[in-house]
Design a protein around this motif. Structure first.
Motif: not given
Lengths: 82, 382
Positions: B220-227, B238-254, B286-289
């Motif tokens: 399964e391919r997962e993606l976490t989007l923070f906006s 808390e939000v940043v921790d959630k974004l970074i702790s998730k496996s799969g792709k990470r995206v920030i829009a904003g 940004l490193d890690g994203v």
């Protein structure tokens, strides 16, 4: 070398950041200033209502628009010279 | 593990309705795909095949044994007046989350097994009789990145009445399919391209309903989007921790959201001035994203991009923020959104286009669009 940072956040974009970048690129190219000025982007400086926000070295300049950028550029650029 | 399914089909030339039908059902631990080809074409075939797939999928979903399902179907279908037959073909494929697979075929062409390197082979089946029908059955284990393709006979007959005397046949289809697999990534595109090939052999006037279903077994391919910045600044971490702790792709829009992440992680945010499209602000690094874009304008454009395509291969070949984000979203199966509720004062004073007035609305449009494309979407508001 002087550094100009242009905000590319949402509201500055809507107020013409893209055009400003294009005008600055054109001026720098025409005046052959690419060894003296470096263009860069920045994110929101927290002054969206006064956009477009531009940073000329460390000085923050607000209310920049595609209409006034040329005049503003020469004013700031010549500041240290005269 | 995840089963990606894609269906593509064309109807017999001059027929409005397709006589082939596909039903895909998800149970708690498996996915069931049912394909049926109704006798004849048009309305009658459509009704027969729809009934067959509906009955079969509903019964199987409830855990009724296959023999009973086949028996029920043969005994309950309405009889065709001309042919004195109640008839439609049936293929059933059930794939469990752990890769166990169960295949049943009644009068449909043999299904295709495609290994992770793209080699195609037949699936070994055991024959037995259920009532007056010969049933081919197979139980096997799928591994990561393997595929099964079910087809109706319109596929193997491709070319009859067109370019060929006897149609492409199973081997001909396999040959074309191997070539298609080597060119694309998504099963959606595989199915679409194969049906295109069939249509071409039919000289754009298919002599039969032509359907293919692909089941692609993979991780399964997962993606976490923070906006959007959280309403309360205490929640930033808390939000940043959630974004970074998730496996799969990470995206920030904003832009501001990106600054928050950079600050919390103590990383450098590299903002670029490179415009691929004058309407879409540049992306950053940004490193890690995996991707950092501007917020609302980009999201708005992303929805536009998504609306126009069914798979990532159909996106324009641009590298602007919206196209890149649309590509990542289309590649993902499950999308987790972390959305902040803070209101940017600038957006209140500007006369923005009506549909972008609030983040909430644009996120809703994005979510609707993604769900329509079969993505699992969850949203957490902050």
């Amino acid at each position: 070398m002087k550094k100009i940072l242009i905000c590319v956040g949402s509201s500055c974009h809507l107020k013409g950041a893209y055009e400003i970048v294009e005008i600055l690129k054109k001026i720098i190219n025409e005046e052959e200033l690419d060894t003296e000025i470096e263009l860069g982007a920045s994110f929101c400086q927290g002054k969206c209502t006064e956009g477009v926000i531009l940073k000329f070295d460390q000085e923050m300049i607000s209310n920049v628009s595609p209409e006034n950028i040329e005049e503003l550029f020469y004013r700031e650029f010549n500041k240290g010279v005269s | 593990m995840f089963v990606e399914t894609s269906v593509s089909r064309i109807s017999k030339y001059n027929e409005e309705l397709c006589g082939d039908n596909v039903e895909i059902v998800e149970t708690e631990d498996s996915k069931i795909i049912v394909l049926s080809d109704g006798l004849g074409s048009g309305v009658k075939a459509n009704i027969l095949s729809t009934l067959t797939t509906k009955i079969a999928s509903r019964l199987l979903e409830k855990g009724i044994p296959l023999e009973e399902v086949v028996d029920t179907i043969t005994n309950t279908l309405p009889v065709c007046k001309e042919r004195q037959l109640a008839y439609s073909t049936l293929s059933i494929l059930q794939i469990f989350n752990d890769g166990r697979a169960y295949l049943v075929e009644i009068d449909n062409p043999d299904s295709f097994f495609i290994d992770s390197k793209g080699n195609i082979s037949k699936i070994e089946t055991k024959k037995r009789r259920v009532g007056d029908k010969e049933v081919r059955e197979a139980r096997f284990q799928l591994k990561n990145n393997e595929m099964i393709m079910l087809i109706s006979d319109g596929v193997t007959h491709a070319g009859v009445g067109g370019l060929l005397n006897f149609g492409l046949g199973w081997d001909g289809i396999a040959e074309h399919f191997e070539r298609i697999i080597s060119k694309y990534q998504s099963s959606n595109k595989f199915a679409e391209e194969l049906i295109e090939v069939c249509n071409a052999y039919y000289c754009m006037e298919p002599g039969d309903d032509t359907t293919t279903v692909i089941a692609y077994f993979r991780e399964e391919r997962e993606l976490t989007l923070f906006s959007g910045p959280p309403k309360n600044i205490d929640k930033d971490k808390e939000v940043v921790d959630k974004l970074i702790s998730k496996s799969g792709k990470r995206v920030i829009a904003g832009g501001t959201s990106a600054q928050i992440v950079a600050r919390e992680l103590d990383e450098e945010l590299e903002v670029s001035l490179l415009y691929h499209d004058p309407e879409i602000p540049p992306t950053s690094r940004l490193d890690g994203v995996d991707l950092v874009t501007e917020g609302l304008l980009t999201l708005n454009k992303t929805v536009e991009r998504l609306k126009n395509v069914s798979c990532q291969e159909d996106l324009p070949k641009q590298r602007d923020g919206a196209t890149e984000l649309a590509r990542l979203l289309l590649e993902s199966d499950s999308i987790n959104m972390l959305i902040g509720k803070k209101i940017n004062p600038a957006h209140q004073s500007l006369r923005l286009p009506e549909n972008m007035a609030i983040r909430k609305q644009i996120i809703k449009r994005l979510v609707d669009c993604l769900k329509e494309k079969g993505k699992k979407v969850t949203i957490e508001w902050f």
